[in-house]
Design a protein around this motif. Sequence first.
Motif, PDB file in Angstrom:
ATOM      1  N   SER A   1       0.873  -1.184   0.000  1.00  0.00           N
ATOM      2  CA  SER A   1       0.000   0.000   0.000  1.00  0.00           C
ATOM      3  C   SER A   1       0.906   1.229   0.000  1.00  0.00           C
ATOM      4  O   SER A   1       2.121   1.111   0.199  1.00  0.00           O
ATOM      5  N   GLY A   2       0.300   2.378  -0.172  1.00  0.00           N
ATOM      6  CA  GLY A   2       1.076   3.616  -0.087  1.00  0.00           C
ATOM      7  C   GLY A   2       1.727   3.752   1.286  1.00  0.00           C
ATOM      8  O   GLY A   2       2.900   4.120   1.403  1.00  0.00           O
ATOM      9  N   MET A   3       0.962   3.427   2.333  1.00  0.00           N
ATOM     10  CA  MET A   3       1.512   3.535   3.684  1.00  0.00           C
ATOM     11  C   MET A   3       2.690   2.569   3.875  1.00  0.00           C
ATOM     12  O   MET A   3       3.674   2.916   4.540  1.00  0.00           O
TER      13      MET A   3
ATOM     14  N   ILE B   1       5.745   4.196   2.365  1.00  0.00           N
ATOM     15  CA  ILE B   1       6.290   5.283   3.196  1.00  0.00           C
ATOM     16  C   ILE B   1       6.995   4.690   4.425  1.00  0.00           C
ATOM     17  O   ILE B   1       8.088   5.105   4.804  1.00  0.00           O
TER      18      ILE B   1
ATOM     19  N   TYR C   1      -1.292  13.774   3.930  1.00  0.00           N
ATOM     20  CA  TYR C   1      -2.294  12.710   3.957  1.00  0.00           C
ATOM     21  C   TYR C   1      -2.395  12.223   5.413  1.00  0.00           C
ATOM     22  O   TYR C   1      -1.365  11.952   6.052  1.00  0.00           O
TER      23      TYR C   1
ATOM     24  N   GLU D   1       4.541  16.707   0.481  1.00  0.00           N
ATOM     25  CA  GLU D   1       3.438  16.409  -0.436  1.00  0.00           C
ATOM     26  C   GLU D   1       3.110  17.700  -1.158  1.00  0.00           C
ATOM     27  O   GLU D   1       2.894  18.714  -0.503  1.00  0.00           O
TER      28      GLU D   1
ATOM     29  N   ASP E   1       5.913  12.920  -2.065  1.00  0.00           N
ATOM     30  CA  ASP E   1       4.729  12.110  -2.337  1.00  0.00           C
ATOM     31  C   ASP E   1       4.028  12.743  -3.546  1.00  0.00           C
ATOM     32  O   ASP E   1       3.494  13.846  -3.458  1.00  0.00           O
TER      33      ASP E   1
ATOM     34  N   THR F   1       1.489  11.485  -5.321  1.00  0.00           N
ATOM     35  CA  THR F   1       0.217  10.798  -5.579  1.00  0.00           C
ATOM     36  C   THR F   1      -0.812  11.687  -6.281  1.00  0.00           C
ATOM     37  O   THR F   1      -1.501  11.238  -7.199  1.00  0.00           O
ATOM     38  N   PHE F   2      -0.923  12.939  -5.853  1.00  0.00           N
ATOM     39  CA  PHE F   2      -1.995  13.805  -6.379  1.00  0.00           C
ATOM     40  C   PHE F   2      -1.801  14.174  -7.850  1.00  0.00           C
ATOM     41  O   PHE F   2      -2.770  14.349  -8.568  1.00  0.00           O
TER      42      PHE F   2
ATOM     43  N   SER G   1       0.965   6.471  -3.555  1.00  0.00           N
ATOM     44  CA  SER G   1      -0.053   5.478  -3.304  1.00  0.00           C
ATOM     45  C   SER G   1      -0.549   5.120  -4.709  1.00  0.00           C
ATOM     46  O   SER G   1      -1.249   5.906  -5.343  1.00  0.00           O
TER      47      SER G   1
ATOM     48  N   THR H   1      -2.664   3.139  -5.357  1.00  0.00           N
ATOM     49  CA  THR H   1      -4.111   2.978  -5.158  1.00  0.00           C
ATOM     50  C   THR H   1      -4.899   4.056  -5.910  1.00  0.00           C
ATOM     51  O   THR H   1      -6.026   3.825  -6.307  1.00  0.00           O
ATOM     52  N   LYS H   2      -4.280   5.211  -6.108  1.00  0.00           N
ATOM     53  CA  LYS H   2      -4.973   6.376  -6.635  1.00  0.00           C
ATOM     54  C   LYS H   2      -4.831   6.454  -8.161  1.00  0.00           C
ATOM     55  O   LYS H   2      -5.233   5.536  -8.841  1.00  0.00           O
TER      56      LYS H   2
ATOM     57  N   LEU I   1      -5.102  -1.804  -3.808  1.00  0.00           N
ATOM     58  CA  LEU I   1      -4.177  -0.978  -3.025  1.00  0.00           C
ATOM     59  C   LEU I   1      -2.746  -1.241  -3.489  1.00  0.00           C
ATOM     60  O   LEU I   1      -2.424  -2.352  -3.913  1.00  0.00           O
ATOM     61  N   GLY I   2      -1.906  -0.241  -3.349  1.00  0.00           N
ATOM     62  CA  GLY I   2      -0.494  -0.447  -3.656  1.00  0.00           C
ATOM     63  C   GLY I   2       0.311   0.801  -3.381  1.00  0.00           C
ATOM     64  O   GLY I   2      -0.251   1.894  -3.217  1.00  0.00           O
TER      65      GLY I   2
ATOM     66  N   LEU J   1      -9.316   8.563  -3.829  1.00  0.00           N
ATOM     67  CA  LEU J   1      -9.262   9.537  -4.929  1.00  0.00           C
ATOM     68  C   LEU J   1      -8.562   8.892  -6.120  1.00  0.00           C
ATOM     69  O   LEU J   1      -8.039   7.782  -6.021  1.00  0.00           O
TER      70      LEU J   1
HETATM   71  C1  LIG Z   1      -3.892   7.460  -0.146  1.00  0.00           C
HETATM   72  C2  LIG Z   1      -2.653   8.203   0.085  1.00  0.00           C
HETATM   73  C3  LIG Z   1      -1.589   7.638   0.799  1.00  0.00           C
HETATM   74  C4  LIG Z   1      -1.690   6.269   1.442  1.00  0.00           C
HETATM   75  O1  LIG Z   1      -1.811   5.270   0.485  1.00  0.00           O
HETATM   76  P1  LIG Z   1      -2.574   3.856   0.722  1.00  0.00           P
HETATM   77  O2  LIG Z   1      -2.417   3.174  -0.583  1.00  0.00           O
HETATM   78  O3  LIG Z   1      -3.995   4.186   1.077  1.00  0.00           O
HETATM   79  O4  LIG Z   1      -1.870   3.181   1.836  1.00  0.00           O
HETATM   80  C5  LIG Z   1      -0.426   8.387   0.928  1.00  0.00           C
HETATM   81  N1  LIG Z   1      -0.321   9.625   0.391  1.00  0.00           N
HETATM   82  C6  LIG Z   1      -1.332  10.200  -0.282  1.00  0.00           C
HETATM   83  C7  LIG Z   1      -1.159  11.571  -0.842  1.00  0.00           C
HETATM   84  C8  LIG Z   1      -2.521   9.510  -0.472  1.00  0.00           C
HETATM   85  O5  LIG Z   1      -3.524  10.106  -1.142  1.00  0.00           O
END
Ligand SMILES: *Cc1c(COP(=O)(O)O)cnc(C)c1O
Length: 385
Positions: free
Chosen positions: A79-81, A84, A104, A147, A176, A178-179, A198, A200-201, A210-211, A329
């Motif tokens: 997962s993203g967590m 990290i 986050y 972030e 990070d 992700t966005f 993440s 996941t997004k 998840l990833g 998201l």
């Molecule tokens: C969702 C998210 C995470 C955590 O990721 P998971 O895949 O839910 O563990 C970390 N950073 C940002 C910016 C996120 O949106």
Amino acid sequence: MPKNRQSGFATRAIHIGQEPDAETGAVSAPIHPTSTYVQQELGKNKGYEYARVSNPTRTRLEENLAALEGGIAARTFASGMAAINAICTMFKSGDHVVCGNDLYGGVPRLFNQVLAGYGIEFTYVDTSDVKNVERAIRKNTRMVYVETPTNPLMALSDLEAISKVCRHKKVELVVDNTFMSPYFQQPIALGADMVVHSTTKFLNGHSDGLGGVVVCTIPEQAEKLAFVQKAAGAILSPFECWLILRGVKTLAVRMERHDRNGRFVAEFLARHKKVRKVFYPGLPEHPQYELAQKQMSGFGSMITFETGSLSNAKKLLKKVRVCSLAESLGGVETLISHPATMTHAALGEKGRRQIGITDGMVRISVGIENVEDIIDDLDQALATI
Ligand SMILES: *Cc1c(COP(=O)(O)O)cnc(C)c1O
């Protein structure tokens, strides 16, 4: 078909790590659901021994994501967590981290409630001003964690300026991304030492797995993180790897549409008389609009807006039909959420007030539906407040 790292983004997304299967010619990467690999003789194998250590589907995904972010290697996690956390396992008791104060929600939870117990220290600053970062760095600082844009306030940090400070002070900058996804923002090109996502997004993009990933810039990071994969074991399963490999094939077209829809929705909200304020880096009234244009090649589809009160937010969220009330998201469907009681509940009222998250704020991850339908939906829901 050119597949090298100099090819265009969409070409790399579709071809790097996505080569046809050598054995059968299958165009889609095979999934290898195996826990172990037969060895030819003692000490002789085909590069794979045990699936916690490596898996061919994961190898492909890691190659692909490294190429998209401009890194030398990538390491994926469950997962993203987990990604990290993997970075933080490289620290020791007594090490110090400087990080953004609007992250986050799960990140400060990990830092304060898990890692602080192992003697790692964290300082939270507003990273949108590089001076705050510079001032917070100490002799024992190992990492600056940023972030940009932030969640949910959409504040930007100047990655080039922060990376210069980090270089000068010999501290690693981790971003990070992700966005924005690598399609709109390339932190490594701006000086970052590692990039996390993440997946996941937006990278996976379909809200079905998840990833997490860490993209590295030097072999030492990649080696250490491969060791963490093997030693701690929070790896990504072959099926999840395949989902992301499939997802990134459409990343470029999805991001174009997310961005276009995001701009329309942000403009609609900014004009709406029931909306007090809109937080979106693509609006000229965003205080860092200039930096947004310089550091990102699009503005994405994350928007936060102020409805004025908790009861207004509640009414709006009850009435939406096209937008789904849900955490997360970056999926093809529009997701709408309430930071104060959902993603940022753990911060507490005081913590939220300190950084400016109000009870009336609503966050929207604009999907790739027809934008008129998203706007009509928000319009009818806003009419009830
Ligand atoms: C969702 C998210 C995470 C955590 O990721 P998971 O895949 O839910 O563990 C970390 N950073 C940002 C910016 C996120 O949106």
